[in-house]
Scaffold this active site. Structure first.
Site, short mmCIF file in Angstrom:
data_model
loop_
_atom_site.label_atom_id
_atom_site.label_comp_id
_atom_site.label_asym_id
_atom_site.label_seq_id
_atom_site.Cartn_x
_atom_site.Cartn_y
_atom_site.Cartn_z
N ASP A 46 0.84 -1.19 0.00
CA ASP A 46 0.00 0.00 0.00
C ASP A 46 0.88 1.25 0.00
OD1 ASP A 46 -2.96 1.06 0.83
OD2 ASP A 46 -1.41 2.26 1.80
N TYR A 51 3.07 9.86 -0.51
CA TYR A 51 4.15 9.28 0.30
C TYR A 51 5.52 9.50 -0.35
CZ TYR A 51 0.28 6.56 2.42
OH TYR A 51 -0.89 6.17 3.01
N LYS A 76 -2.67 5.85 -4.45
CA LYS A 76 -3.79 6.76 -4.13
C LYS A 76 -3.67 8.11 -4.84
CE LYS A 76 -3.67 4.63 0.44
NZ LYS A 76 -2.28 4.56 0.93
N HIS A 107 -7.75 9.57 -1.93
CA HIS A 107 -7.11 9.59 -0.61
C HIS A 107 -8.00 10.20 0.50
CE1 HIS A 107 -2.73 9.23 0.90
NE2 HIS A 107 -3.55 9.06 1.91
P1 NDP Z 1 0.95 1.49 11.81
O1 NDP Z 1 -0.19 1.44 12.73
O2 NDP Z 1 1.08 0.45 10.76
O3 NDP Z 1 2.27 1.57 12.68
C1 NDP Z 1 3.53 1.76 12.10
C2 NDP Z 1 4.54 1.99 13.21
O4 NDP Z 1 4.60 0.82 14.03
C3 NDP Z 1 5.94 2.24 12.71
O5 NDP Z 1 6.52 3.19 13.58
C4 NDP Z 1 6.61 0.90 12.84
O6 NDP Z 1 8.00 1.07 13.08
C5 NDP Z 1 5.92 0.32 14.07
N1 NDP Z 1 5.83 -1.14 14.04
C6 NDP Z 1 5.55 -1.93 12.98
N2 NDP Z 1 5.52 -3.23 13.34
C7 NDP Z 1 5.80 -3.26 14.66
C8 NDP Z 1 5.94 -4.32 15.58
N3 NDP Z 1 5.78 -5.58 15.22
N4 NDP Z 1 6.23 -3.99 16.87
C9 NDP Z 1 6.40 -2.71 17.25
N5 NDP Z 1 6.29 -1.67 16.40
C10 NDP Z 1 5.99 -1.95 15.11
O7 NDP Z 1 0.92 2.97 11.17
P2 NDP Z 1 0.76 3.66 9.76
O8 NDP Z 1 0.18 4.99 10.06
O9 NDP Z 1 2.01 3.61 8.99
O10 NDP Z 1 -0.38 2.83 8.99
C11 NDP Z 1 -0.13 1.73 8.15
C12 NDP Z 1 -0.32 2.07 6.70
O11 NDP Z 1 -1.63 2.54 6.44
C13 NDP Z 1 0.55 3.24 6.21
O12 NDP Z 1 1.91 2.89 6.10
C14 NDP Z 1 -0.14 3.55 4.92
O13 NDP Z 1 0.21 2.62 3.92
C15 NDP Z 1 -1.61 3.45 5.33
N6 NDP Z 1 -2.16 4.75 5.76
C16 NDP Z 1 -3.18 5.28 4.99
C17 NDP Z 1 -3.74 6.49 5.32
C18 NDP Z 1 -4.83 7.04 4.48
O14 NDP Z 1 -5.21 8.21 4.67
N7 NDP Z 1 -5.35 6.30 3.54
C19 NDP Z 1 -3.28 7.27 6.48
C20 NDP Z 1 -2.25 6.61 7.25
C21 NDP Z 1 -1.74 5.39 6.89
P3 NDP Z 1 9.18 0.72 12.02
O15 NDP Z 1 8.71 1.09 10.64
O16 NDP Z 1 10.28 1.59 12.51
O17 NDP Z 1 9.47 -0.73 12.17
#
Ligand code: NDP
Length: 274
Positions: A46, A51, A76, A107
């Site tokens: 995704d 981004y 998006k 989006h």
């Molecule tokens: P998430 O809820 O997926 O959390 C991501 C964070 O959690 C990062 O800091 C990552 O750190 C950490 N993390 C990942 N796996 C673990 C684990 N197993 N244990 C502990 N920490 C962990 O947040 P997002 O906001 O990124 O949401 C996911 C996806 O949703 C986005 O990347 C995007 O693709 C989508 N999105 C869509 C939106 C929209 O408006 N349509 C808005 C926001 C997000 P690290 O990377 O350092 O490992």
């Protein structure tokens, strides 16, 4: 190939239920994370024009041995391009080095601009022209989706919304389901577990199943019928987040997690972003 759940969308296309999110990853991080994810078994990625890492996903798709047809790519349409959807998708496709994506999402509705119905009409045409296999929306509340359906007769196949244990959006999820719209959870881990990973119920389930708190939360999304796209650029976490197909939560455990809902948003309310 890891056996994993796949969802049939209302247009008949199949979408993996678990994928990799790449918001806030640089081009190089997105490339490395996608390569790692694909070799781990993920088949859904995704990204989004905003981004600014679609190039990294394009590079990963060139590097991987996994055939293109086995991978589901979502990107998006950014808000500023709502009246310029064709050019925006063509730009995304160039960066992704693809002829078509699997899912193109609007989006945000940006209701005050009031361009989202026109943008949706453009997405319908882009789908007819084969530049995207499926079309959907993100961050659409019920009235926004209803207007698309009423004015174009075409229902989005996916509504990607903020959804995690602290913000479960049960009413919108049920409404989506009633219209055969697949709900997809963004920020499914509450952006690294904010207010979620330290909950007793989550910690106890992690102990019971010998899993991490993140795995319990991902399993909760899967068992709730949601498509889920945890983001990580950390190889060990990319692996960890995918090791969730060897257990299931019981109904009572799902209900216990449901009680954590506080209606707390980490992102903006879609009515307010313009
Ligand atoms: P998430 O809820 O997926 O959390 C991501 C964070 O959690 C990062 O800091 C990552 O750190 C950490 N993390 C990942 N796996 C673990 C684990 N197993 N244990 C502990 N920490 C962990 O947040 P997002 O906001 O990124 O949401 C996911 C996806 O949703 C986005 O990347 C995007 O693709 C989508 N999105 C869509 C939106 C929209 O408006 N349509 C808005 C926001 C997000 P690290 O990377 O350092 O490992």
């Amino acid at each position: 190939m890891v056996d994993q759940p796949v969802i049939k969308l209302r247009d008949g296309n199949m979408m993996p239920q678990l994928g990799l999110g790449v918001w806030q990853a640089s081009i190089a991080e997105a490339r490395d994370a996608a390569v790692k994810a694909l070799s781990t078994g993920y088949r859904l990625i995704d990204t989004a024009a905003i981004y600014k890492n679609e190039e990294g996903i394009g590079q990963a798709l060139q590097e991987t041995d996994v055939p293109r047809d086995d991978i589901f790519i979502t990107t998006k349409l950014w808000n500023d391009d709502q009246l310029n959807a064709r050019q925006a998708l063509e730009t995304s496709l160039k960066k992704l080095q693809l002829e078509s994506v699997d899912l193109y999402l609007m989006h945000w509705p940006c209701p005050q601009k009031d361009h989202y119905v026109a943008a949706w009409q453009a997405l319908i045409e882009l789908q007819q022209q084969g530049l995207t296999k499926s079309i959907g929306v993100c961050n659409f509340n019920q009235p926004h989706v209803k207007r698309l359906i009423d004015e174009t007769g075409v229902t989005p196949v996916v509504n990607q919304i903020e959804l995690h244990p602290m913000l479960q959006q049960r009413e919108l999820h049920a409404w989506n389901a009633m219209h055969q719209i697949q709900t997809e959870s963004w920020s499914p881990l509450a952006q690294g577990g904010k207010g979620v990973f330290d909950q007793e119920i989550i910690k106890n389930l992690a102990k019971k199943y010998g899993k991490s708190v993140a795995q319990i939360v991902i399993r909760w999304h899967l068992d709730s019928g949601l498509v889920v796209i945890p983001k990580s650029v950390t190889p060990a976490r990319i692996e960890e987040n995918f090791k969730v197909f060897d257990f299931r939560l019981e109904k009572t455990e799902i209900s216990e997690i449901s009680r954590l809902d506080k209606g707390n948003r980490l992102g903006p309310n879609p009515d307010d972003i313009n």
